[in-house]
Design a protein around this motif. Structure first.
Motif, PDB file in Angstrom:
ATOM      1  N   PHE A 129       0.827  -1.203   0.000  1.00  0.00           N
ATOM      2  CA  PHE A 129       0.000   0.000   0.000  1.00  0.00           C
ATOM      3  C   PHE A 129       0.861   1.252   0.000  1.00  0.00           C
ATOM      4  O   PHE A 129       0.641   2.165  -0.792  1.00  0.00           O
ATOM      5  N   MET A 130       1.858   1.338   0.891  1.00  0.00           N
ATOM      6  CA  MET A 130       2.675   2.538   0.981  1.00  0.00           C
ATOM      7  C   MET A 130       3.492   2.751  -0.282  1.00  0.00           C
ATOM      8  O   MET A 130       3.712   3.888  -0.698  1.00  0.00           O
ATOM      9  N   ARG A 131       3.957   1.661  -0.913  1.00  0.00           N
ATOM     10  CA  ARG A 131       4.699   1.818  -2.171  1.00  0.00           C
ATOM     11  C   ARG A 131       3.801   2.409  -3.247  1.00  0.00           C
ATOM     12  O   ARG A 131       4.197   3.323  -3.975  1.00  0.00           O
ATOM     13  N   THR A 132       2.585   1.903  -3.350  1.00  0.00           N
ATOM     14  CA  THR A 132       1.661   2.413  -4.359  1.00  0.00           C
ATOM     15  C   THR A 132       1.193   3.815  -4.012  1.00  0.00           C
ATOM     16  O   THR A 132       1.048   4.678  -4.893  1.00  0.00           O
ATOM     17  N   TYR A 133       0.964   4.064  -2.737  1.00  0.00           N
ATOM     18  CA  TYR A 133       0.532   5.387  -2.290  1.00  0.00           C
ATOM     19  C   TYR A 133       1.605   6.434  -2.583  1.00  0.00           C
ATOM     20  O   TYR A 133       1.317   7.527  -3.094  1.00  0.00           O
ATOM     21  N   ALA A 134       2.871   6.096  -2.293  1.00  0.00           N
ATOM     22  CA  ALA A 134       3.972   7.020  -2.576  1.00  0.00           C
ATOM     23  C   ALA A 134       4.112   7.259  -4.076  1.00  0.00           C
ATOM     24  O   ALA A 134       4.342   8.389  -4.526  1.00  0.00           O
ATOM     25  N   SER A 239       9.596   6.892  -7.640  1.00  0.00           N
ATOM     26  CA  SER A 239       9.472   7.226  -9.056  1.00  0.00           C
ATOM     27  C   SER A 239       9.411   5.968  -9.904  1.00  0.00           C
ATOM     28  O   SER A 239       8.665   5.884 -10.877  1.00  0.00           O
ATOM     29  N   GLN A 240      10.199   4.955  -9.532  1.00  0.00           N
ATOM     30  CA  GLN A 240      10.163   3.695 -10.256  1.00  0.00           C
ATOM     31  C   GLN A 240       8.802   3.042 -10.120  1.00  0.00           C
ATOM     32  O   GLN A 240       8.227   2.539 -11.079  1.00  0.00           O
ATOM     33  N   ASP A 241       8.248   3.050  -8.890  1.00  0.00           N
ATOM     34  CA  ASP A 241       6.921   2.497  -8.690  1.00  0.00           C
ATOM     35  C   ASP A 241       5.889   3.261  -9.491  1.00  0.00           C
ATOM     36  O   ASP A 241       4.930   2.698  -9.999  1.00  0.00           O
ATOM     37  N   ALA A 242       6.081   4.586  -9.598  1.00  0.00           N
ATOM     38  CA  ALA A 242       5.134   5.395 -10.362  1.00  0.00           C
ATOM     39  C   ALA A 242       5.140   4.985 -11.823  1.00  0.00           C
ATOM     40  O   ALA A 242       4.108   4.940 -12.466  1.00  0.00           O
ATOM     41  N   ARG A 243       6.344   4.684 -12.359  1.00  0.00           N
ATOM     42  CA  ARG A 243       6.399   4.257 -13.761  1.00  0.00           C
ATOM     43  C   ARG A 243       5.759   2.887 -13.939  1.00  0.00           C
ATOM     44  O   ARG A 243       5.115   2.602 -14.940  1.00  0.00           O
ATOM     45  N   GLY A 250      -5.635   1.859  -8.047  1.00  0.00           N
ATOM     46  CA  GLY A 250      -6.455   0.798  -8.604  1.00  0.00           C
ATOM     47  C   GLY A 250      -5.682  -0.482  -8.879  1.00  0.00           C
ATOM     48  O   GLY A 250      -6.263  -1.555  -8.985  1.00  0.00           O
ATOM     49  N   VAL A 251      -4.329  -0.394  -8.999  1.00  0.00           N
ATOM     50  CA  VAL A 251      -3.553  -1.595  -9.275  1.00  0.00           C
ATOM     51  C   VAL A 251      -3.632  -2.568  -8.122  1.00  0.00           C
ATOM     52  O   VAL A 251      -3.436  -3.767  -8.294  1.00  0.00           O
ATOM     53  N   LEU A 252      -3.925  -2.097  -6.914  1.00  0.00           N
ATOM     54  CA  LEU A 252      -4.047  -3.004  -5.788  1.00  0.00           C
ATOM     55  C   LEU A 252      -5.260  -3.912  -5.933  1.00  0.00           C
ATOM     56  O   LEU A 252      -5.349  -4.926  -5.267  1.00  0.00           O
ATOM     57  N   GLY A 253      -6.183  -3.513  -6.791  1.00  0.00           N
ATOM     58  CA  GLY A 253      -7.370  -4.329  -6.982  1.00  0.00           C
ATOM     59  C   GLY A 253      -7.072  -5.695  -7.560  1.00  0.00           C
ATOM     60  O   GLY A 253      -7.921  -6.571  -7.543  1.00  0.00           O
TER      61      GLY A 253
END
Length: 264
Positions: A129-134, A239-243, A250-253
């Motif tokens: 969650f925190m990786r996606t949130y960041a 930034s890598q996670d953002a790419r 929504g990717v957590l879905g």
């Protein structure tokens, strides 16, 4: 509107004179989640983006569209199980919350702790969650900065100067002489040091997520002073996670179907 939504998201109070009274005051307190729906990016202000979650919904193909009655009939069948699944997740989160810790707390600290505590019950991988949130916040900051001529000018200025410190008046003069956007936007570009100071305070958070430090050094007899620099430790992981995720929660879905099957 952005300021009002920020207050509502984290809690605020409105005071007014009590009706038919001269010295009494009535307080109205509110703290509620808000859903915003629209085609363009609605997070135009950094402070609102820090308090928001972004989910991009895909267009429904014509072959998969359904009438509202058919959709609601199916929803009524599964609604008790969906409610049970949500309550199970909440119970698991509350059980783990007292022992849940994060190395760094975002602006919505309590919310982040609760969602992190809920990860095993969803089930999500630890820290997902925190990786996606960041990553989502990095993406939101990037979109905001792309539409801000002052932000573009500040990044160009810092890239050229390396490090800089001085008054807002000196900074405005330097921006006007070296990296003023072309064509110069008459409406958005700050015409006075005071206006530039407002932009610095408003954009500091988004610039920080993009790797640029904006630090207020206080006021001198010459005016407000700031220090600008490029961060040595750029948030590369986020930034890598953002790419990889496009900064979309929504990717957590992808894991939610498994959670529903296990809970039921």
């Amino acid at each position: 509107m952005s300021d009002a939504l920020c207050v509502l998201a984290t809690g605020g109070t409105y005071a007014a004179r009590t009706l038919y009274a001269n010295s009494e005051e009535t307080l109205h307190s509110a703290k509620r989640p808000v859903l915003l729906n629209g085609i363009p990016d609605l997070m135009a202000r950094p402070d609102l983006a820090d308090r928001a979650l972004t989910v991009t919904l895909q267009r429904i193909p014509a072959a998969q569209r359904r009438a509202e009655k058919a959709l609601m009939d199916d929803f009524e069948v599964v609604r008790p199980r969906v409610l049970g699944a949500l309550l199970d997740v909440l119970v698991g989160a509350l059980k783990r919350l007292p022992t849940t810790e994060l190395q760094q707390l975002p602006r919505m600290a309590d919310f982040a702790l609760l969602m992190t505590a809920a990860e095993p019950a969803l089930p999500w991988e630890p820290g997902s969650f925190m990786r996606t949130y960041a990553a989502m916040q990095v993406r939101s900051a990037s979109l905001i900065l792309d539409d801000e001529p002052v932000a573009d000018a500040l990044r160009m200025f810092v890239d050229a100067q390396g490090q800089w410190s001085g008054t807002v008046k000196e900074l405005l003069k330097g921006l006007n002489e070296t990296v003023t956007p072309t064509p110069r936007p008459q409406v958005d570009w700050p015409a006075t040091p005071k206006a530039l100071g407002v932009s610095l305070r408003r954009l500091a958070g988004a610039l920080g997520k993009a790797g640029y430090s904006v630090m207020h050094l206080g006021r001198s007899n010459k005016g407000e002073r700031y220090a600008l620099s490029k961060m040595q430790a750029h948030p590369a992981e986020a930034s890598q996670d953002a790419r990889e995720t496009d900064g979309d929660l929504g990717v957590l879905g992808a894991h939610q179907d498994d959670a529903v099957e296990q809970t039921f």
